[in-house]
Write a protein that holds these residues in place. Sequence first.
Motif, PDB file in Angstrom:
ATOM      1  N   LEU A  84      -0.741  10.745  -6.047  1.00  0.00           N
ATOM      2  CA  LEU A  84      -0.234   9.523  -6.670  1.00  0.00           C
ATOM      3  C   LEU A  84      -0.852   9.285  -8.038  1.00  0.00           C
ATOM      4  O   LEU A  84      -0.197   8.757  -8.937  1.00  0.00           O
ATOM      5  CB  LEU A  84      -0.499   8.331  -5.746  1.00  0.00           C
ATOM      6  N   TRP A  85      -2.153   9.640  -8.181  1.00  0.00           N
ATOM      7  CA  TRP A  85      -2.789   9.426  -9.470  1.00  0.00           C
ATOM      8  C   TRP A  85      -3.883  10.457  -9.687  1.00  0.00           C
ATOM      9  O   TRP A  85      -4.787  10.560  -8.888  1.00  0.00           O
ATOM     10  CB  TRP A  85      -3.368   8.018  -9.577  1.00  0.00           C
ATOM     11  N   GLN A 137       0.847  -1.194   0.000  1.00  0.00           N
ATOM     12  CA  GLN A 137       0.000   0.000   0.000  1.00  0.00           C
ATOM     13  C   GLN A 137       0.877   1.237   0.000  1.00  0.00           C
ATOM     14  O   GLN A 137       1.771   1.381   0.827  1.00  0.00           O
ATOM     15  CB  GLN A 137      -0.901  -0.001   1.227  1.00  0.00           C
ATOM     16  N   ALA A 138       0.604   2.148  -0.913  1.00  0.00           N
ATOM     17  CA  ALA A 138       1.400   3.362  -1.014  1.00  0.00           C
ATOM     18  C   ALA A 138       1.021   4.325   0.102  1.00  0.00           C
ATOM     19  O   ALA A 138      -0.165   4.592   0.333  1.00  0.00           O
ATOM     20  CB  ALA A 138       1.165   4.020  -2.365  1.00  0.00           C
ATOM     21  N   GLN A 139       2.026   4.824   0.800  1.00  0.00           N
ATOM     22  CA  GLN A 139       1.749   5.794   1.852  1.00  0.00           C
ATOM     23  C   GLN A 139       2.965   6.648   2.134  1.00  0.00           C
ATOM     24  O   GLN A 139       4.094   6.307   1.765  1.00  0.00           O
ATOM     25  CB  GLN A 139       1.294   5.100   3.132  1.00  0.00           C
ATOM     26  N   LEU A 140       2.708   7.776   2.775  1.00  0.00           N
ATOM     27  CA  LEU A 140       3.754   8.683   3.229  1.00  0.00           C
ATOM     28  C   LEU A 140       3.815   8.624   4.751  1.00  0.00           C
ATOM     29  O   LEU A 140       2.772   8.613   5.410  1.00  0.00           O
ATOM     30  CB  LEU A 140       3.443  10.119   2.780  1.00  0.00           C
ATOM     31  N   SER A 158       6.454   4.882   1.225  1.00  0.00           N
ATOM     32  CA  SER A 158       6.371   3.431   1.371  1.00  0.00           C
ATOM     33  C   SER A 158       5.442   2.888   0.297  1.00  0.00           C
ATOM     34  O   SER A 158       4.351   3.403   0.096  1.00  0.00           O
ATOM     35  CB  SER A 158       5.839   3.080   2.763  1.00  0.00           C
ATOM     36  N   GLY A 159       5.905   1.861  -0.408  1.00  0.00           N
ATOM     37  CA  GLY A 159       5.044   1.245  -1.422  1.00  0.00           C
ATOM     38  C   GLY A 159       5.087   1.912  -2.792  1.00  0.00           C
ATOM     39  O   GLY A 159       4.380   1.484  -3.703  1.00  0.00           O
ATOM     40  N   PHE A 160       5.886   2.954  -2.936  1.00  0.00           N
ATOM     41  CA  PHE A 160       6.066   3.593  -4.241  1.00  0.00           C
ATOM     42  C   PHE A 160       7.360   4.397  -4.202  1.00  0.00           C
ATOM     43  O   PHE A 160       7.896   4.692  -3.136  1.00  0.00           O
ATOM     44  CB  PHE A 160       4.883   4.490  -4.601  1.00  0.00           C
TER      45      PHE A 160
END
Length: 128
Positions: free
Chosen positions: A100-101, A1-4, A25-27
């Motif tokens: 992110l998107w 899972q993408a997160q800051l 994290s995750g990207f």
Amino acid sequence: QAQLVESGGGLVQPGGSLSVSCAASGFSLEAYAIAWFRQVPGKEREAVSCISSIGGTTYYGDSVKGRFTISRDNAKNTVYLQMNSLKPEDTAIYHCATDLWPPRSTCHRWTAGQFGSWGQGTQVIVSS
């Protein structure tokens, strides 16, 4: 899972320095502009700083210009906010943000705060 994920907050005396971090994290944050905002309960969120992905162009809010420095280390997947000459009015929860998107690579209109992904924040207290 993408997160800051923010870290590095704490208690510091007026005039002191502190560095807070925003780790992805995750990207890979290399392709993204990253912004910092701060929030005091009961007050409007304030735009602090932004760094673009391409070229690493930096932007600062008027209240922190000359005192804060934003930087990025893409190898560590982290953006930093170095805060010097801290004042009691810098006390706040500091959040980093990105989109992110669709992926946002520039800081165009960053002060509007319209980002889709936010970290949980790190508390900075400036007090003697």
